[in-house]
Design a protein around this motif. Structure first.
Motif, PDB file in Angstrom:
ATOM      1  N   SER A  87      60.338  34.576 -17.800  1.00  0.00           N
ATOM      2  CA  SER A  87      59.274  33.612 -17.495  1.00  0.00           C
ATOM      3  C   SER A  87      57.883  34.174 -17.782  1.00  0.00           C
ATOM      4  N   GLU A  94      53.829  26.086 -21.891  1.00  0.00           N
ATOM      5  CA  GLU A  94      55.280  26.075 -22.027  1.00  0.00           C
ATOM      6  C   GLU A  94      55.944  26.040 -20.655  1.00  0.00           C
ATOM      7  N   ALA A  95      56.867  25.093 -20.457  1.00  0.00           N
ATOM      8  CA  ALA A  95      57.546  24.954 -19.180  1.00  0.00           C
ATOM      9  C   ALA A  95      58.866  25.709 -19.135  1.00  0.00           C
ATOM     10  N   ASN A  96      59.491  25.897 -20.290  1.00  0.00           N
ATOM     11  CA  ASN A  96      60.835  26.460 -20.285  1.00  0.00           C
ATOM     12  C   ASN A  96      61.177  26.982 -21.679  1.00  0.00           C
ATOM     13  N   GLU A 140      55.087  21.436 -20.893  1.00  0.00           N
ATOM     14  CA  GLU A 140      54.647  20.634 -19.756  1.00  0.00           C
ATOM     15  C   GLU A 140      54.311  19.206 -20.156  1.00  0.00           C
ATOM     16  N   GLU A 142      56.058  17.396 -21.863  1.00  0.00           N
ATOM     17  CA  GLU A 142      57.369  16.783 -22.069  1.00  0.00           C
ATOM     18  C   GLU A 142      57.708  16.606 -23.554  1.00  0.00           C
ATOM     19  N   HIS A 239      61.538  18.285 -19.471  1.00  0.00           N
ATOM     20  CA  HIS A 239      61.690  19.745 -19.451  1.00  0.00           C
ATOM     21  C   HIS A 239      62.490  20.230 -18.242  1.00  0.00           C
ATOM     22  N   GLN A 240      63.057  19.275 -17.453  1.00  0.00           N
ATOM     23  CA  GLN A 240      63.894  19.640 -16.309  1.00  0.00           C
ATOM     24  C   GLN A 240      65.112  18.722 -16.219  1.00  0.00           C
ATOM     25  N   GLN A 249      66.301  26.833 -15.762  1.00  0.00           N
ATOM     26  CA  GLN A 249      64.857  27.051 -15.769  1.00  0.00           C
ATOM     27  C   GLN A 249      64.490  28.526 -15.874  1.00  0.00           C
ATOM     28  N   SER A 253      61.817  26.848 -10.665  1.00  0.00           N
ATOM     29  CA  SER A 253      61.281  25.526 -10.348  1.00  0.00           C
ATOM     30  C   SER A 253      62.310  24.724  -9.556  1.00  0.00           C
TER      31      SER A 253
END
Length: 341
Positions: A87, A94-96, A140, A142, A239-240, A249, A253
């Motif tokens: 991470s 960037e979320a993932n 983030e 999407e 992203h989730q 993840q 999160s």
């Protein structure tokens, strides 16, 4: 006149060849799935740490439609392992980020798996065995982007005849015939890239529209596709979400439960398909090859569920003819399961 005779023979063959106990076959599959769910559920109760990896299994088969069909893209089986990136290496937006490896086999028949004459082969017979490595990034905003490198083979090395024969014997299905007409061995490498993102989501967050474009270039497959997607139900951001294979993840999160229906139409342009045309650089590609239809329209509907470490999905896919001279359009079902640990 000749085509009419072939069609009459074809329908007779289907009636004879598919006279087996499908209920028994599906009952055995159901028992296997139940045992798998119970084992995963037990493991889920024991696991309390933040998942860093994910195992996925998927099986495509036209028998799931209960229509005594065993034709064209008749079976696909896939196993994958995916792992999150560190991470601390993620960019600010960037979320993932996830790495993955997949091994799989796709199996292709003519209109039936019981072929006795070469004139009956309306779609080339082969399997496609492959190993793929993927790299996925989710943002983030999407949006998401994915790149994949894949090495695969068609022909006898893909082990289609052996696998199909073992399955039919294990479940006491009819005897297969026709693999003497399969395509010749050919090894190839492909590269693919996909980009997509959110287009609209309603204020109550139970419906959204997204889309993606994908391009593949290589010796086995070359093509381009575009697909919008519609989700209805309890949905997470892209992203989730189990829909984009992003519930695993990189950051710790919180992850809400998902249960939704979806519909995805897809328009695909076929530049080259080795499962239809044979190996790109072979002179003798096999006894039967076909020029593909350049545009193929797919429709995919399904339901997905995800909670904590477990994901499940069930989907139905139907599409237009891959070869203009094929006797029928095709459709099949797909079931899948994922577990994060």
């Amino acid at each position: 006149m000749c085509r009419g005779k072939i069609r009459m023979f074809a329908f007779g063959t289907i009636d004879d060849a598919t006279n087996y106990t499908m209920t028994s076959h599906l009952f055995r599959i159901g028992k296997i799935c139940m045992v798998s769910v119970l084992l995963i559920g037990f493991t889920l109760c024991m696991a309390q740490h933040h998942p860093r990896a994910e195992f996925n299994f998927r099986n495509d088969n036209d028998l799931y439609l209960f229509n005594k069909q065993d034709q064209y893209y008749t079976n696909g089986i896939f196993f994958s392992i995916r792992k999150t990136a560190d991470s601390t290496k993620l960019a600010a937006a960037e979320a993932n980020r996830i790495w993955g490896i997949t091994i799989g086999q796709k199996m292709y028949n003519a209109y039936t798996a019981n072929i006795h004459y070469i004139e009956e082969v309306d779609r080339p017979i082969t399997a496609y065995l492959f190993l793929a490595a993927s790299f996925d990034r989710y943002f983030e905003s999407e949006q998401f982007v994915s790149v994949t490198a894949e090495i695969g083979t068609i022909g006898q090395r893909a082990l289609g005849e052996q696998f199909q024969e073992s399955i039919h014997k294990a479940f006491r299905l009819y005897d297969i015939a026709g693999w003497q007409y399969q395509l010749k061995d050919a090894l190839g490498i492909d590269a693919a890239a996909r980009y997509g993102g959110l287009l609209y989501r309603n204020p109550a967050s139970w419906f959204d529209v997204s889309g993606h474009v994908e391009a593949t270039l290589g010796f086995n497959h070359t093509g381009f596709s575009v697909a919008p997607s519609f989700r209805f139900g309890r949905i997470n951001p892209l992203h989730q979400s189990v829909y984009t294979s992003s519930r695993l993840q990189a950051r710790n999160s919180p992850m809400a439960r998902e249960l939704f229906l979806y519909y995805r139409p897809r328009l695909h342009f076929v530049g080259y398909d080795a499962t239809l045309q044979g190996g790109m650089f072979l002179r003798d590609k096999g006894p039967v090859t076909h020029t593909p239809a350049r545009w193929v329209w797919y429709n995919q509907v399904g339901v997905m569920y995800a909670k904590q470490a477990l994901s499940l999905h069930l989907q139905y896919i139907f599409y237009t003819k891959e070869v203009p001279g094929m006797f029928f359009r095709h459709r099949y079902g797909s079931v899948g399961m994922g577990y994060r640990f």
